[in-house]
Each structure stands twice: as C-alpha cells, then as structure tokens.
Design a protein around this motif. Structure first.
Motif, PDB file in Angstrom:
ATOM      1  N   GLY A 114     -61.951  12.464 -13.957  1.00 16.95           N
ATOM      2  CA  GLY A 114     -61.442  11.992 -12.672  1.00 16.95           C
ATOM      3  C   GLY A 114     -61.836  12.871 -11.512  1.00 16.95           C
ATOM      4  O   GLY A 114     -61.728  12.476 -10.356  1.00 16.95           O
ATOM      5  N   GLY A 115     -62.334  14.084 -11.819  1.00 17.01           N
ATOM      6  CA  GLY A 115     -62.682  15.001 -10.751  1.00 17.01           C
ATOM      7  C   GLY A 115     -64.132  15.421 -10.697  1.00 17.01           C
ATOM      8  O   GLY A 115     -64.530  16.152  -9.795  1.00 17.01           O
ATOM      9  N   TYR A 116     -64.954  14.978 -11.670  1.00 15.64           N
ATOM     10  CA  TYR A 116     -66.366  15.375 -11.714  1.00 15.64           C
ATOM     11  C   TYR A 116     -67.217  14.121 -11.769  1.00 15.64           C
ATOM     12  O   TYR A 116     -67.163  13.369 -12.739  1.00 15.64           O
ATOM     13  N   ILE A 117     -68.003  13.892 -10.715  1.00 16.21           N
ATOM     14  CA  ILE A 117     -68.691  12.622 -10.507  1.00 16.21           C
ATOM     15  C   ILE A 117     -70.189  12.845 -10.334  1.00 16.21           C
ATOM     16  O   ILE A 117     -70.609  13.730  -9.592  1.00 16.21           O
ATOM     17  N   SER A 118     -70.986  12.004 -10.997  1.00 16.33           N
ATOM     18  CA  SER A 118     -72.434  11.986 -10.795  1.00 16.33           C
ATOM     19  C   SER A 118     -72.754  10.774  -9.928  1.00 16.33           C
ATOM     20  O   SER A 118     -72.364   9.649 -10.259  1.00 16.33           O
ATOM     21  N   VAL A 119     -73.432  11.002  -8.817  1.00 13.73           N
ATOM     22  CA  VAL A 119     -73.731   9.938  -7.852  1.00 13.73           C
ATOM     23  C   VAL A 119     -75.219   9.642  -7.868  1.00 13.73           C
ATOM     24  O   VAL A 119     -76.048  10.552  -7.740  1.00 13.73           O
ATOM     25  N   ASP A 120     -75.548   8.356  -8.022  1.00 17.01           N
ATOM     26  CA  ASP A 120     -76.930   7.896  -7.950  1.00 17.01           C
ATOM     27  C   ASP A 120     -77.211   7.423  -6.533  1.00 17.01           C
ATOM     28  O   ASP A 120     -76.463   6.614  -5.973  1.00 17.01           O
TER      29      ASP A 120
END
Length: 153
Positions: free
Chosen positions: A111-117
């Motif tokens: 919920g706190g670590y996101i990979s953005v494309d």
C-alpha cells in the motif's frame, strides 16, 4: 505463441552491502531467449514495461535470467513511497489518481510502495514536476538517474 505472459525473468539487483536481491518479472517469450516484459519492476533498474530483453536460461538459477535490454519500449519507470499507505480517498490515492489522469499506470508492491509506468506519450518532465510539486518521495528507475545526468552521479 499465445502472447500471454507465461515466463518469469530473474533480475539480480545489487544492494548496498555488495550482495544482490532477486526480482522476477512476468514476460512473454518471443523466441531466441528474448522476452517482452509484462509488468513494471519494483527493484530492477534500467528496464520498463514492454521492453524486450535477452534472458537465456541459467542452470544455476533454474530459470531465464536477465542479461540485457534488446529493444526499449519507450516506457519509463519511477517508484514512489507514499505515506500514508494508499487508501480510498486519502492523499496517497489522490496522488496516484493524478498520475493516471496524466496517462500513467501503476502497480503496488504494498500500500505504500508503488511502481509507476510512464508511457512514451506522457512527458517525463511533467511527471517529475508534479511529484516535486507535491513533495513526493520518489526515484527514477528507468532511465536511471545516472544515465540522464552522468555528471551529477
């Protein structure tokens, strides 16, 4: 071939202690040890969604193991740490909604670590400017910071 992601590609990601962590990414085999990546990396640097990579089978690892990028897709990857973790209607969710409105997509490791494309059609500088403006905690994973600003690294 069905075009569905049916393979996992192993990436060894060096850590600060001189060891390496392992990340595996889904991919679609396209022949000759080449694979098209089908998800964004959470830890590996220098690769993005839809890149074609060369990953021959490594008997020691027991699976296809990343060696190099063959063809870049034009997608870029950033990673964000959000606090509080993403929850309906909170500031972290609003940050992600804004990135989606800009044309990006994302995957969450937690919920706190996101990979953005960031697809080729989205201006990378606009995304950077937004993240700086909202004081987000983020890193440039592909292209790596060092390749964009070699004199500063």
């Amino acid at each position: 071939m069905s075009g569905e992601p049916t393979a996992k590609i192993l990436f060894r990601v060096p850590d600060h202690e001189g060891c390496a962590n392992v990340e595996t990414l889904w991919a679609t085999p396209i022949g000759n040890d080449h694979y098209k990546l089908d998800n964004s990396p959470f830890y590996a640097y220098g690769v993005s969604w839809q890149d074609t990579v060369w990953a021959p089978f490594d008997a020691r690892e027991g699976m296809a193991t990343f060696q190099s990028v063959v063809t870049r897709s034009g997608h870029r990857t950033i990673r964000i740490i959000v606090d509080p973790p993403v929850s309906y209607g909170n500031a972290s969710e609003l940050l992600l909604q804004r990135l989606v409105a800009m044309g990006c997509s994302y995957e969450g490791a937690t919920g706190g670590y996101i990979s953005v494309d960031i697809p080729p059609s989205v201006d990378l500088q606009d995304v950077h400017a937004y993240l700086i403006d909202v004081d987000a905690q983020w890193e440039q994973a592909d292209p790596p910071y060092e390749s964009r600003f070699p004199r500063e690294a």
